[in-house]
Write a protein that holds these residues in place. Structure first.
Motif, short mmCIF file in Angstrom:
data_model
loop_
_atom_site.label_atom_id
_atom_site.label_comp_id
_atom_site.label_asym_id
_atom_site.label_seq_id
_atom_site.Cartn_x
_atom_site.Cartn_y
_atom_site.Cartn_z
N LEU A 46 6.66 4.63 -4.76
CA LEU A 46 6.91 3.33 -4.13
C LEU A 46 8.17 2.68 -4.67
O LEU A 46 8.97 2.11 -3.91
CB LEU A 46 5.71 2.40 -4.35
N ASP B 209 0.85 -1.19 0.00
CA ASP B 209 0.00 0.00 0.00
C ASP B 209 0.89 1.24 0.00
O ASP B 209 2.09 1.14 -0.19
CB ASP B 209 -0.97 -0.01 1.19
N ARG B 210 0.31 2.38 0.24
CA ARG B 210 1.07 3.62 0.13
C ARG B 210 2.06 3.81 1.27
O ARG B 210 2.97 4.62 1.16
CB ARG B 210 0.11 4.82 0.09
N ILE C 225 2.04 7.33 -7.51
CA ILE C 225 2.19 6.41 -6.37
C ILE C 225 3.20 5.31 -6.70
O ILE C 225 4.07 4.98 -5.89
CB ILE C 225 0.82 5.78 -6.01
N TYR D 172 0.68 -3.19 -6.44
CA TYR D 172 -0.11 -2.15 -5.76
C TYR D 172 -1.55 -2.35 -6.20
O TYR D 172 -1.91 -2.16 -7.37
CB TYR D 172 0.39 -0.76 -6.13
#
Length: 563
Positions: free
Chosen positions: A220, A173-174, A216, A197
């Motif tokens: 990541l 996740d983030r 994102i 993700y």
């Protein structure tokens, strides 16, 4: 491969014998290793992630049916292995080694975290689900409980599974910080990781939110760095609904095809499978060795103190002394055997004078020099001296030739050569020719001497080889005799030990029996040469540990009679 057959048979016998002892070896994991060897053609892929990242939805999307229970609270309580089968089949494997078949409804009930099934669930090792899905042929996909859930035992289950998988697919996740800590567990176990993700609400997002997804993923990737091999963004929910509703457009928009391609591409090479089996064997040996050392530390002070106290007036101390003397004698013979074996593998004609002298010195140390034939090295030394002389004279001759050339160049500048200058040059040329003739004669002499020396050296080599063979056989006989005496003394010592009444001897006897089982069974595997693995690093580590355990086991008494 024949080595796998031999190892499987050896491990089965060892497992049967070790389980017959009144002692637990929970960390030995022989059953796990045997199961892995039987299914080692399969590539094992683990699905990991923190709770609430959508692992169950991801798995359902992959398999195309709702097998994993979904929810906002931690749901997956026990690891589930998905394998290929002709029809859907559900089975539970308990921690005591037993198993039973389940209905799909009972499997769903036992696999999730609910209070009414906890007592039985705590005894479950894992579930096995067979599915008629061609993509699962030669693959095992393991669904794991989530990390960092409110149920701490979920972390323990997932960490244990890490050691079983060949590849990991980790849903992230983030929150990169918590993900990094999780990924370090895979790095420690050298498990390749592919990141996913899972944007669960992707279908309801605006079009320009795709750019947010890209941002994102970039963030990541930068944060996770080399901890992952790849990272892709998908929507498991869209993929699952697209498959169930046969909505191809929805499925394509989920980007789930990257997951399908990834699963298809993950497989182990034969070398990787071999390393995996042998590394697990090393883990078994390491655990066994560590446990033995720990158990032995419980007894020695009381045990050996009682021996010396109760048998102070007996002959045990002198037996110990004889043991040490014979052990040292055997070690000396072993060193000599190695030295002689090195020579027997070489052609003694090509061993230089220095090596021959070292061999003589070694044999002299053991009092065996009289058995070696003699050889006059003067001719070899003379050849070496001549070659050195030729080298020196050649250097001088080169300088002399350069001097003559300079003289010719200097005098040729005049229109005619002066008589005395010409005579001087001819004299130098004459001397040059004489020196050249001398070098040729030296070379001829060296060649002649070398031919004669080679005949003598070949004859010497034959007699030396025969002598070394004879010495080698004698040394082996001496060693066998010393070892025989050692075992006779050992048996005498055991008779002395059997007179002792000591409670701790019971514990020592159990440890000794465990060592005896190991030493009796493992030579079946390590006593043979296997071309395909003999240079494998993990095999060499296992063999080294086997030899260490074998040697250390003789530090304890054998065949003790406990009163």
């Amino acid at each position: 491969m024949i080595w796998k057959e031999h190892l499987s048979e050896t491990l089965r016998v060892w497992k049967q014998d070790i389980e017959s002892l009144d002692q637990k070896w929970e960390g030995l994991n022989l059953s796990e290793l045997l199961n892995y060897m039987q299914a080692e053609e399969n590539t094992v892929i683990g699905i990991f992630g923190e709770f609430k990242v959508g692992k169950s939805t991801f798995l359902n999307a992959l398999l195309g049916e709702k097998l994993a229970i979904e929810g906002d609270r931690p749901t997956t309580a026990v690891a589930t292995k998905y394998t290929y089968g002709m029809k859907n089949k559900y089975e539970v494997q308990y921690k005591d080694g037993t198993s039973r078949s389940l209905s799909k409804e009972l499997y769903s009930k036992l696999s999730i975290e609910i209070p009414e099934t906890r007592s039985e669930r705590d005894n479950i090792e894992y579930f096995n689900c067979e599915i008629p899905d061609e993509r699962l042929k030669n693959k095992v996909i393991i669904d794991t409980p989530g990390f960092s859930s409110i149920n701490t035992h979920h972390d323990d289950v997932s960490k244990k599974i890490i050691d079983e998988v060949d590849f990991a697919i980790v849903l992230v996740d983030r929150n990169a910080a918590s993900t990094i800590e999780m990924l370090k567990l895979f790095q420690k176990n050298k498990v390749p990781v592919h990141g996913i993700y899972n944007d669960r609400d992707r279908s309801s997002m605006q079009v320009n939110d795709g750019e947010e997804d890209d941002g994102i993923i970039i963030n990541l990737k930068n944060a996770l760095g080399k901890l992952i091999i790849s990272l892709d963004c998908i929507s498991a929910l869209d993929a699952y609904e697209g498959k169930v509703k046969n909505d191809q457009e929805l499925y394509r928009s989920s980007n789930f095809e990257v997951v399908e391609d990834l699963i298809k591409s993950l497989h182990l090479t034969q070398d990787q499978r071999t390393n995996r089996v042998l590394s697990k064997l090393v883990e078994c040996f390491q655990y066994f060795h560590t446990t033995l050392k720990k158990e032995k530390t419980k007894y020695p002070i009381t045990f050996y103190g009682s021996i010396m106290g109760e048998l102070l007036d007996g002959n045990l101390p002198s037996t110990f002394k004889k043991h040490l003397q014979l052990k040292k004698k055997i070690e000396v013979f072993d060193r000599l055997c190695l030295a002689l074996a090195d020579v027997l593998y070489e052609d003694v004609r090509y061993l230089d004078h220095t090596y021959h002298e070292e061999l003589k010195a070694t044999l002299l140390e053991f009092g065996l020099i009289g058995q070696l034939p003699k050889y006059n090295w003067n001719s070899i030394n003379r050849i070496n001296d001549i070659h050195q002389q030729i080298d020196n004279e050649s250097i001088k001759l080169k300088s002399f030739r350069e001097n003559v050339s300079r003289s010719w160049q200097k005098e040729s500048k005049f229109a005619f050569l002066r008589k005395h200058a010409l005579e001087m040059i001819f004299t130098k040329q004459y001397e040059f020719n004489n020196k050249r003739t001398e070098i040729i004669e030296l070379e001829n002499e060296a060649e002649f001497l070398l031919a004669e020396a080679e005949k003598d050296l070949e004859a010497y080599a034959k007699s030396l080889t025969a002598a070394i063979h004879s010495i080698y056989a004698d040394v082996l006989d001496y060693r066998d005799e010393a070892e025989k005496q050692w075992y006779e003394l050992w048996n005498e010592q055991n008779q002395q030990l059997s007179k002792i009444s000591l409670p701790n001897l019971k514990g020592i006897k159990k440890i000794q029996h465990a060592c005896d089982v190991f030493i009796n069974e493992m030579p079946m595997f390590f006593g043979q040469e296997y071309e395909e693995i003999k240079f494998n690093f993990e095999y060499q580590k296992a063999k080294y540990l086997f030899e260490i355990i074998q040697e250390e086991s003789f530090d304890m008494p054998i065949d003790v009679t406990v009163k």
